[in-house]
Design a protein around this motif. Structure first.
Motif, PDB file in Angstrom:
ATOM      1  N   GLU A   1      25.123   8.407   5.707  1.00 35.91           N
ATOM      2  CA  GLU A   1      23.793   7.902   5.347  1.00 35.91           C
ATOM      3  C   GLU A   1      23.815   6.389   5.179  1.00 35.91           C
ATOM      4  N   LEU A   2      24.860   5.865   4.536  1.00 33.57           N
ATOM      5  CA  LEU A   2      24.970   4.417   4.335  1.00 33.57           C
ATOM      6  C   LEU A   2      25.127   3.692   5.667  1.00 33.57           C
ATOM      7  N   ARG A   3      25.918   4.254   6.595  1.00 32.57           N
ATOM      8  CA  ARG A   3      26.075   3.632   7.916  1.00 32.57           C
ATOM      9  C   ARG A   3      24.751   3.630   8.677  1.00 32.57           C
ATOM     10  N   ASP A   4      24.027   4.756   8.631  1.00 27.69           N
ATOM     11  CA  ASP A   4      22.729   4.830   9.320  1.00 27.69           C
ATOM     12  C   ASP A   4      21.740   3.848   8.725  1.00 27.69           C
ATOM     13  N   GLU A   5      21.747   3.736   7.408  1.00 29.07           N
ATOM     14  CA  GLU A   5      20.828   2.810   6.735  1.00 29.07           C
ATOM     15  C   GLU A   5      21.102   1.385   7.181  1.00 29.07           C
ATOM     16  N   LEU A   6      22.350   1.029   7.263  1.00 28.04           N
ATOM     17  CA  LEU A   6      22.724  -0.317   7.699  1.00 28.04           C
ATOM     18  C   LEU A   6      22.400  -0.527   9.177  1.00 28.04           C
TER      19      LEU A   6
ATOM     20  N   PHE B   1      20.130   1.023  11.117  1.00 25.44           N
ATOM     21  CA  PHE B   1      18.723   1.076  11.488  1.00 25.44           C
ATOM     22  C   PHE B   1      17.812   0.228  10.603  1.00 25.44           C
ATOM     23  N   LYS B   2      18.393  -0.594   9.750  1.00 26.81           N
ATOM     24  CA  LYS B   2      17.595  -1.448   8.881  1.00 26.81           C
ATOM     25  C   LYS B   2      16.854  -2.485   9.733  1.00 26.81           C
ATOM     26  N   GLN B   3      15.556  -2.591   9.511  1.00 21.35           N
ATOM     27  CA  GLN B   3      14.765  -3.568  10.237  1.00 21.35           C
ATOM     28  C   GLN B   3      14.897  -4.935   9.569  1.00 21.35           C
ATOM     29  N   PRO B   4      15.036  -5.988  10.341  1.00 21.08           N
ATOM     30  CA  PRO B   4      15.131  -7.324   9.743  1.00 21.08           C
ATOM     31  C   PRO B   4      13.805  -7.732   9.114  1.00 21.08           C
ATOM     32  N   ASP B   5      13.899  -8.641   8.164  1.00 25.65           N
ATOM     33  CA  ASP B   5      12.689  -9.146   7.513  1.00 25.65           C
ATOM     34  C   ASP B   5      11.841  -9.900   8.531  1.00 25.65           C
TER      35      ASP B   5
END
Length: 90
Positions: free
Chosen positions: A39-44, A46-50
């Motif tokens: 979950e932590l890897r996916d969150e990192l 697929f995180k959208q940039p500001d």
């Protein structure tokens, strides 16, 4: 009271008082640890940039570059897109 607990380096869900304690309880934490680490890897990943004050590119949805030379206005629709999308469209 002054015991420093060590976090599991993969999942940050569990804390251990020593290396020996971590080894003894590794099998109990293994399934939850693997799930949380994924979950932590996916969150990192697929995180959208500001977004910038210029908004987002309407094609790739990434923030528009602050340098105006790195974006192009499309003549067909008058939308401003990043040069990456403009180049890919050629």
């Amino acid at each position: 009271d002054d015991i420093k607990l060590k976090e599991c380096t993969n999942c940050d869900l569990v804390r251990y008082c020593s290396d020996e304690c971590q080894e003894n309880h590794a099998s109990q934490n293994e399934a939850a640890c693997k799930k949380r680490a994924a979950e932590l890897r996916d969150e990192l990943l697929f995180k959208q940039p500001d977004s910038s004050h210029l908004g987002d590119c309407p094609i790739c949805c990434l923030p528009m570059p602050l340098d105006a030379a790195k974006s192009t206005m499309q003549a067909c629709c008058s939308k401003i897109v990043c040069n990456g999308c403009s180049h890919a469209n050629k």
